[in-house]
Design a protein around this motif. Structure first.
Motif, mmCIF file in Angstrom:
data_model
loop_
_atom_site.group_PDB
_atom_site.id
_atom_site.type_symbol
_atom_site.label_atom_id
_atom_site.label_comp_id
_atom_site.label_asym_id
_atom_site.label_seq_id
_atom_site.Cartn_x
_atom_site.Cartn_y
_atom_site.Cartn_z
ATOM 1 N N LEU A 61 13.662 -8.819 13.465
ATOM 2 C CA LEU A 61 13.675 -7.966 13.591
ATOM 3 C C LEU A 61 12.680 -6.935 14.153
ATOM 4 C CD1 LEU A 61 16.645 -6.414 11.246
ATOM 5 C CD2 LEU A 61 16.898 -6.997 13.329
ATOM 6 N N ASP A 62 12.718 -5.603 14.683
ATOM 7 C CA ASP A 62 11.288 -4.601 15.038
ATOM 8 C C ASP A 62 11.118 -3.244 13.789
ATOM 9 O OD1 ASP A 62 9.315 -4.501 16.156
ATOM 10 O OD2 ASP A 62 9.700 -3.642 18.009
ATOM 11 N N MET A 63 11.531 -3.158 13.162
ATOM 12 C CA MET A 63 11.402 -1.805 12.542
ATOM 13 C C MET A 63 9.912 -1.662 11.907
ATOM 14 S SD MET A 63 14.913 -3.132 9.813
ATOM 15 C CE MET A 63 15.334 -0.895 9.273
ATOM 16 N N MET A 64 9.980 -0.198 11.703
ATOM 17 C CA MET A 64 8.953 0.402 11.536
ATOM 18 C C MET A 64 9.026 1.207 10.527
ATOM 19 S SD MET A 64 7.784 0.850 16.118
ATOM 20 C CE MET A 64 5.737 1.872 14.860
ATOM 21 N N LEU A 65 7.724 1.357 10.213
ATOM 22 C CA LEU A 65 7.659 2.896 9.046
ATOM 23 C C LEU A 65 6.786 4.230 9.179
ATOM 24 C CD1 LEU A 65 6.607 0.468 5.543
ATOM 25 C CD2 LEU A 65 8.593 1.888 5.697
ATOM 26 N N SER A 66 7.538 5.195 9.402
ATOM 27 C CA SER A 66 7.729 6.200 9.755
ATOM 28 C C SER A 66 6.103 6.892 9.156
ATOM 29 C CB SER A 66 8.832 7.560 9.931
ATOM 30 O OG SER A 66 9.217 7.594 8.664
ATOM 31 N N ALA A 67 5.508 7.620 9.405
ATOM 32 C CA ALA A 67 4.538 8.684 8.680
ATOM 33 C C ALA A 67 5.234 9.116 7.203
ATOM 34 C CB ALA A 67 3.685 9.003 9.627
ATOM 35 N N PRO A 68 5.592 10.004 7.611
ATOM 36 C CA PRO A 68 6.619 10.712 6.175
ATOM 37 C C PRO A 68 7.841 9.769 4.878
ATOM 38 C CG PRO A 68 7.560 11.203 8.429
ATOM 39 C CD PRO A 68 6.617 10.757 8.906
ATOM 40 N N ALA A 69 7.842 8.144 5.799
ATOM 41 C CA ALA A 69 8.286 7.063 4.839
ATOM 42 C C ALA A 69 7.151 7.056 3.858
ATOM 43 C CB ALA A 69 8.748 5.787 5.117
ATOM 44 N N ILE A 70 5.838 7.098 5.017
ATOM 45 C CA ILE A 70 5.352 5.983 4.070
ATOM 46 C C ILE A 70 4.142 6.789 2.952
ATOM 47 C CG2 ILE A 70 2.690 5.318 4.324
ATOM 48 C CD1 ILE A 70 3.447 3.841 6.841
ATOM 49 N N ASP A 71 4.908 8.044 3.470
ATOM 50 C CA ASP A 71 4.175 9.235 2.568
ATOM 51 C C ASP A 71 4.892 9.032 0.779
ATOM 52 O OD1 ASP A 71 1.836 10.254 4.089
ATOM 53 O OD2 ASP A 71 3.578 11.435 4.782
ATOM 54 N N VAL A 72 6.320 8.895 1.773
ATOM 55 C CA VAL A 72 7.090 9.157 -0.210
ATOM 56 C C VAL A 72 7.121 7.444 -0.847
ATOM 57 C CG1 VAL A 72 9.747 8.233 -0.235
ATOM 58 C CG2 VAL A 72 9.000 9.475 1.025
ATOM 59 N N LEU A 73 6.018 6.619 0.215
ATOM 60 C CA LEU A 73 5.498 5.322 -0.820
ATOM 61 C C LEU A 73 4.741 5.876 -1.650
ATOM 62 C CD1 LEU A 73 6.930 2.346 1.682
ATOM 63 C CD2 LEU A 73 8.391 2.826 -0.245
ATOM 64 N N ARG A 74 4.064 6.288 -0.887
ATOM 65 C CA ARG A 74 2.560 5.930 -1.515
ATOM 66 C C ARG A 74 2.370 7.022 -3.215
ATOM 67 N NH1 ARG A 74 -2.456 6.386 1.446
ATOM 68 N NH2 ARG A 74 -1.549 6.949 3.074
ATOM 69 N N ARG A 75 3.522 8.084 -3.101
ATOM 70 C CA ARG A 75 3.830 8.482 -4.051
ATOM 71 C C ARG A 75 4.601 8.054 -5.330
ATOM 72 N NH1 ARG A 75 4.499 12.633 -0.008
ATOM 73 N NH2 ARG A 75 6.796 12.738 -0.485
ATOM 74 N N CYS A 76 5.127 6.803 -4.940
ATOM 75 C CA CYS A 76 6.115 6.512 -5.886
ATOM 76 C C CYS A 76 5.518 5.454 -7.321
ATOM 77 C CB CYS A 76 6.850 5.407 -4.974
ATOM 78 S SG CYS A 76 8.486 6.271 -4.115
ATOM 79 N N TYR A 77 6.242 5.740 -8.787
ATOM 80 C CA TYR A 77 4.836 5.228 -9.753
ATOM 81 C C TYR A 77 5.111 3.064 -9.104
ATOM 82 C CZ TYR A 77 4.957 3.388 -13.913
ATOM 83 O OH TYR A 77 4.272 2.779 -15.404
ATOM 84 N N PHE A 78 6.389 2.287 -8.873
ATOM 85 C CA PHE A 78 6.053 1.186 -8.896
ATOM 86 C C PHE A 78 5.943 0.801 -10.128
ATOM 87 C CE2 PHE A 78 5.534 1.789 -4.251
ATOM 88 C CZ PHE A 78 7.141 1.887 -3.924
ATOM 89 N N PRO A 79 7.033 1.004 -11.162
ATOM 90 C CA PRO A 79 6.572 0.340 -12.441
ATOM 91 C C PRO A 79 6.557 -1.609 -12.468
ATOM 92 C CG PRO A 79 9.130 0.957 -12.789
ATOM 93 C CD PRO A 79 8.239 1.739 -11.299
ATOM 94 N N GLY A 80 7.037 -1.955 -11.582
ATOM 95 C CA GLY A 80 7.246 -3.338 -10.950
ATOM 96 C C GLY A 80 5.962 -4.088 -10.048
ATOM 97 N N ASN A 81 4.588 -3.345 -9.719
ATOM 98 C CA ASN A 81 4.146 -3.456 -9.285
ATOM 99 C C ASN A 81 4.051 -3.670 -7.212
ATOM 100 O OD1 ASN A 81 2.161 -2.574 -11.105
ATOM 101 N ND2 ASN A 81 2.968 -3.917 -12.537
ATOM 102 N N VAL A 82 3.638 -4.950 -7.283
ATOM 103 C CA VAL A 82 3.394 -5.180 -5.647
ATOM 104 C C VAL A 82 5.089 -5.634 -5.813
ATOM 105 C CG1 VAL A 82 2.701 -6.562 -4.511
ATOM 106 C CG2 VAL A 82 0.869 -5.565 -5.806
ATOM 107 N N ARG A 83 5.575 -6.656 -6.700
ATOM 108 C CA ARG A 83 6.872 -7.004 -6.349
ATOM 109 C C ARG A 83 7.411 -5.838 -6.388
ATOM 110 N NH1 ARG A 83 6.855 -9.406 -10.996
ATOM 111 N NH2 ARG A 83 6.090 -11.895 -10.668
#
Length: 579
Positions: A414-436
């Motif tokens: 596939l050829d999917m991409m992350l938009s800039a607002p989507a990256i901002d959403v990820l940057r503000r998430c907590y992710f208790p499971g860390n990188v996994r």
């Protein structure tokens, strides 16, 4: 049960088959089981000796059990097998009855084993042990014949043939279990080797493995914490010192262990890994130290352990904090002396292995509770590396997310991409499971996205279906990062000092972790039900206000010591209110 002097009656045969079937189904070593079968036969038949001989693929005796068998006498018995008689039974696949063994050339050279001290005539009865159509060995007995009683050999042959059939099925089952186990182990080793070659192959693009932070390390991130860890790992890799990787689950401890191996002089030797929490103690001992043939049920061949397989290279023991206290003593000897014995063996083996351990458990607390040996703690706690959680390096989230999406695209063409607002959403998430957990989130979102460009509305938190929100709803998780005690104790004088300290660690470890703990979910602005997280200073001010600016009370609210509260107040320049 009295010995029968005129063959085996139907009643005796029925009782014998019942008793032998119970022995064959008991969980013991195969040689011990077969020896117990021979002992039962000696109590039911008028016989001098009994022997069960199991053959290998070449037709030679592989396992021999006799009356009164012991492990010490196994080698002597195997050398005294009447091979000519065994070969005839196997070749003809029929029973063999010899009235006078001393006059038969099949037993030439074995007079000391089968001869009678009073020169009486000794007879021999032997039957093949079969599994379906394959002859796997023989079952035989010998007895004294004084010429006055006429033994009904046909009844004994019939009874021994029934016992041999039961033995054959048991041996066949043991071999199938051992074969499947060896096949799975070999397959696992092949897959690990193929994966390693794929990651480090000469034609591999470093971008595909995420090796943005160093050659062949596969570590993604350019934050100061990661760079400092990589620099430390490069220094540590040059020596043979034991490394203890500490950090929360999903922070990449195995990745750093492999990186240390790849950067070390041992990189051309094996890198062997074992998850100590995934195996029970008995299996873990066999996996690490190996076992000798016949050490336990199903051990039909000698097998090297992980320590032997890693000779000259690196052994990675993941979740080492989960091993039992009894096994800790066995592991300590290997770490101190570099020697061990295989399970069921008595030959001492020496290995040269570089050890890398990992845990997310508070080992200092486990030592103080007596759950983890202090001497083993000091043995593995030579060079500690504390891996920071993802929330302490949010700047690496965009690069990690793009790396995971690139892998997803390559796997699914596939050829999917992350938009800039989507990256901002990820940057503000907590992710208790860390990188996994970040990888899980990216893959799930890419799988369910409606377009080739991922937007904030594609994330599960936008529709209130965030998995982390469901997991942590209503309760805050306890931190798993190992936290050294505030003051050294008798058991922990060498509290770990992070070689890559976290930004919040100066204000106290517990406060640093508490700052990032979610209240209801790890949410973002895209998750409207969740308020934004408080900063460390805001949390500290709130606790002081609730406690009436009494530092001791505020310390109890934040699960800190008064000394740590005072340090945090000075750090943030907060003046103490006087009433």
């Amino acid at each position: 049960m009295p010995a029968m002097s005129r063959g085996t009656s139907p009643e005796v045969a029925l009782i014998g088959v019942y008793e032998i079937s119970k022995i064959l189904t008991a969980p013991r070593r195969l040689e011990v089981t077969l020896a117990n079968v021979v002992n039962i036969l000696s109590s039911m038949l008028q016989m001098r000796h009994g022997m069960i001989c199991i053959l290998d693929g070449e037709g030679d005796p592989d396992m021999v059990a006799t009356t009164g068998w012991t492990p010490e006498m196994a080698g002597q018995i195997r050398a005294r097998v009447p091979q000519k008689a065994i070969d005839q039974i196997v070749a003809t696949q029929t029973p063999l009855v010899v009235q006078d063994m001393s006059a038969d050339p099949l037993f030439e050279g074995h007079e000391d084993l089968f001869g009678s001290p009073d020169n009486a005539t000794v007879s021999f009865i032997g039957v093949p042990i079969k599994a379906e159509t394959q002859v796997m060995g023989t079952l035989s007995i010998d007895r004294v014949w004084d010429g006055t009683a006429r033994f009904r050999f046909d009844e004994d042959v019939r009874f021994l043939s029934m016992v041999a059939n039961l033995v054959g099925q048991t041996v066949r089952l043991h071999k199938l279990v051992a074969s499947d186990r060896d096949r799975l182990i070999a397959q696992t080793h092949r897959l690990e080797k193929a994966l390693k070659e794929e990651k480090t192959g000469p034609d591999k693009d470093p971008a595909d493995t995420g090796a943005a932070a160093g050659p062949s390390m596969g570590i993604v991130g350019d934050s100061p914490l990661v760079k400092r860890l990589i620099a430390t790992a490069q220094v540590v890799a040059r020596s043979n010192s034991t490394v203890l990787l500490r950090g929360e689950s999903g922070t990449g401890k195995e990745l750093f262990a492999r990186a240390i191996h790849e950067l070390s002089p041992r990189k051309s030797k094996p890198f062997v890994k074992v998850n100590c929490a995934a195996l029970p103690e008995a299996v873990l001992e066999s996996e690490l130290f190996g076992h000798e043939k016949g050490a336990f049920t199903g051990a039909l061949s000698m097998r090297q352990g992980r320590f032997e397989l890693a000779h000259g290279g690196t052994l990675f023991l993941d979740e080492i904090g989960e091993i039992s206290p009894s096994f800790q003593a066995k592991l300590l000897r290997v770490l101190q002396e570099g020697e061990f014995e295989r399970v069921g063996g008595n030959r001492t083996l020496k290995v040269d292995v570089r050890l890398v351990c990992a845990t997310n458990k508070n080992l200092e607390e486990a030592v103080s509770k007596g759950e983890f040996r202090a001497d083993l703690y000091y043995r593995i706690h030579v060079v500690p590396l504390i891996l920071p959680p993802l929330r302490e390096r949010p700047g690496d989230i965009p690069k990690l997310a793009k790396n995971f999406l690139d892998r997803f695209n390559k796997e699914n063409k596939l050829d999917m991409m992350l938009s800039a607002p989507a990256i901002d959403v990820l940057r503000r998430c907590y992710f208790p499971g860390n990188v996994r957990e970040l990888e899980n989130c990216v893959r799930r979102t890419a799988t369910l996205a409606h377009d080739h460009v991922i937007t904030p509305h594609d994330f599960a938190c936008d529709s209130g279906q965030c998995l982390s929100a469901m997991l942590w709803k209503g309760s805050a998780p306890r931190p798993t990062l190992p936290v050294p005690p505030a003051a050294p104790t008798a058991l922990t004088p060498l509290s770990p000092v992070p070689l890559s300290p976290a930004p919040l660690a100066a204000a106290g470890p517990a406060l640093a972790v508490a700052d990032a703990l979610p209240v209801t979910c790890p949410g973002t602005e895209a998750c409207p039900a969740v308020p934004p997280r408080q900063s460390e200073k805001e949390q500290l001010l709130q606790a002081m206000e609730r406690s009436g600016w009494v530092q001791a009370k505020a310390a109890r609210l934040l699960n800190l010591s008064p000394r740590q509260i005072g340090y945090a107040l000075r750090k943030h320049g907060i003046d103490i209110k006087r009433f």
